[in-house]
Design a protein around this motif. Structure first.
Motif, PDB file in Angstrom:
ATOM      1  N   ASP A  60       0.817  -1.210   0.000  1.00 14.57           N
ATOM      2  CA  ASP A  60       0.000   0.000   0.000  1.00 14.57           C
ATOM      3  C   ASP A  60       0.856   1.268   0.000  1.00 14.57           C
ATOM      4  O   ASP A  60       1.870   1.341   0.713  1.00 14.57           O
ATOM      5  CB  ASP A  60      -0.910   0.023   1.232  1.00 14.57           C
ATOM      6  CG  ASP A  60      -1.898  -1.130   1.237  1.00 14.57           C
ATOM      7  OD1 ASP A  60      -2.477  -1.408   0.170  1.00 14.57           O
ATOM      8  OD2 ASP A  60      -2.101  -1.746   2.306  1.00 14.57           O
ATOM      9  N   PHE A  61       0.404   2.260  -0.777  1.00 15.36           N
ATOM     10  CA  PHE A  61       1.099   3.540  -0.905  1.00 15.36           C
ATOM     11  C   PHE A  61       0.083   4.675  -0.869  1.00 15.36           C
ATOM     12  O   PHE A  61      -1.083   4.491  -1.232  1.00 15.36           O
ATOM     13  CB  PHE A  61       1.846   3.618  -2.244  1.00 15.36           C
ATOM     14  CG  PHE A  61       3.017   2.685  -2.376  1.00 15.36           C
ATOM     15  CD1 PHE A  61       4.320   3.173  -2.325  1.00 15.36           C
ATOM     16  CD2 PHE A  61       2.838   1.317  -2.549  1.00 15.36           C
ATOM     17  CE1 PHE A  61       5.410   2.321  -2.449  1.00 15.36           C
ATOM     18  CE2 PHE A  61       3.913   0.451  -2.673  1.00 15.36           C
ATOM     19  CZ  PHE A  61       5.202   0.953  -2.617  1.00 15.36           C
ATOM     20  N   LEU A  62       0.528   5.856  -0.445  1.00 10.05           N
ATOM     21  CA  LEU A  62      -0.258   7.064  -0.662  1.00 10.05           C
ATOM     22  C   LEU A  62       0.203   7.649  -1.983  1.00 10.05           C
ATOM     23  O   LEU A  62       1.371   8.034  -2.125  1.00 10.05           O
ATOM     24  CB  LEU A  62      -0.065   8.083   0.455  1.00 10.05           C
ATOM     25  CG  LEU A  62      -0.831   9.398   0.205  1.00 10.05           C
ATOM     26  CD1 LEU A  62      -2.338   9.182   0.319  1.00 10.05           C
ATOM     27  CD2 LEU A  62      -0.371  10.499   1.162  1.00 10.05           C
ATOM     28  N   LEU A  63      -0.703   7.730  -2.957  1.00  9.90           N
ATOM     29  CA  LEU A  63      -0.375   8.263  -4.273  1.00  9.90           C
ATOM     30  C   LEU A  63      -1.052   9.617  -4.431  1.00  9.90           C
ATOM     31  O   LEU A  63      -2.274   9.732  -4.288  1.00  9.90           O
ATOM     32  CB  LEU A  63      -0.818   7.297  -5.370  1.00  9.90           C
ATOM     33  CG  LEU A  63      -0.387   7.643  -6.801  1.00  9.90           C
ATOM     34  CD1 LEU A  63      -0.193   6.379  -7.632  1.00  9.90           C
ATOM     35  CD2 LEU A  63      -1.408   8.544  -7.498  1.00  9.90           C
ATOM     36  N   ALA A  64      -0.251  10.631  -4.707  1.00 10.17           N
ATOM     37  CA  ALA A  64      -0.750  11.992  -4.880  1.00 10.17           C
ATOM     38  C   ALA A  64      -0.540  12.442  -6.315  1.00 10.17           C
ATOM     39  O   ALA A  64       0.560  12.307  -6.860  1.00 10.17           O
ATOM     40  CB  ALA A  64      -0.036  12.938  -3.925  1.00 10.17           C
ATOM     41  N   VAL A  65      -1.601  12.964  -6.932  1.00 10.25           N
ATOM     42  CA  VAL A  65      -1.540  13.498  -8.295  1.00 10.25           C
ATOM     43  C   VAL A  65      -1.622  15.023  -8.217  1.00 10.25           C
ATOM     44  O   VAL A  65      -2.648  15.584  -7.821  1.00 10.25           O
ATOM     45  CB  VAL A  65      -2.678  12.950  -9.166  1.00 10.25           C
ATOM     46  CG1 VAL A  65      -2.633  13.588 -10.556  1.00 10.25           C
ATOM     47  CG2 VAL A  65      -2.586  11.435  -9.286  1.00 10.25           C
TER      48      VAL A  65
END
Length: 214
Positions: A60-65
């Protein structure tokens, strides 16, 4: 030494043991194994670049666009990755769970909302991959810039930097609201030890630039 001195032909048995040990070691050297977290540890011939896989981005990762509309207000997702390897080729499957964000905020409240966006069979080549999302919709409750629903056609070109980070560029077009091209946008994904404990500040690109609430 006492064991070697007991019974008939002790020297012959010792030589047999040495030969068997050498044969076993030679067989082990013929196949590489991996002990990275999240992998099976079975023999592998490595990644698509012809060598062993350098990094493991399972989990799991925090993905920010971060878009060119407002670089300081990224859309955020919990990215859940599964990487499989067959015949020396790595393939990524990823699901992006949108997180709620108040308009103008980076860290509040960041709760899961709606169905995840899932993409399968993304080839990882030389630690890079391309995610062509096609046309996707994201609820306005996950849009911290305007709070409006988003309909966009996006392509993410990613690079795996380590076990704990992958990042890259975002191109494409936002049709709703009528923003147009978002070329020059970026994304970054940072590993999570606990999906309930999200990082602050939030990394938004491969240079390590991060943002947070004022």
């Amino acid at each position: 030494m006492l064991a070697l001195g007991c019974g008939p032909d002790p020297e012959g048995k010792y030589n047999d043991f040495v030969n068997q040990t050498r044969e076993s070691a030679s067989a082990s050297e013929g196949a590489e194994t991996t002990s990275e977290p999240g992998t099976t540890g079975t023999p592998t011939t490595g990644g698509t670049s012809g060598g062993p896989a350098l990094f493991d981005i399972n989990g799991d990762f925090l993905l920010a666009v971060s878009t060119t509309v407002d670089r300081s207000k990224p859309l955020q997702f919990i990215a859940t990755n599964t990487v499989t390897e067959t015949d020396g080729k790595q393939v990524l499957s990823i699901c992006l769970q949108p997180l709620t964000l108040m308009q103008g905020k980076v860290t509040i409240p960041r709760e899961p909302i709606g169905e995840p966006l899932c993409f399968k069979d993304l080839d990882i080549v030389d630690n890079g991959f391309t995610l062509d999302a096609g046309i996707v919709s994201v609820t306005g409750m996950a849009n911290p810039i305007t709070g409006a629903n988003i309909v966009a056609s996006l392509i993410m070109a990613g690079k795996v930097k380590s076990d704990d980070l992958f990042c890259g560029t975002v191109t494409g077009e936002v049709m709703e609201p009528p923003v147009g091209s978002v070329e020059g946008s970026s994304f970054a994904a940072v590993r999570l030890a606990d999906v309930k404990v999200l990082p602050d500040p939030v990394v938004i690109d491969c240079d390590g630039v991060s943002v947070t609430d004022p």
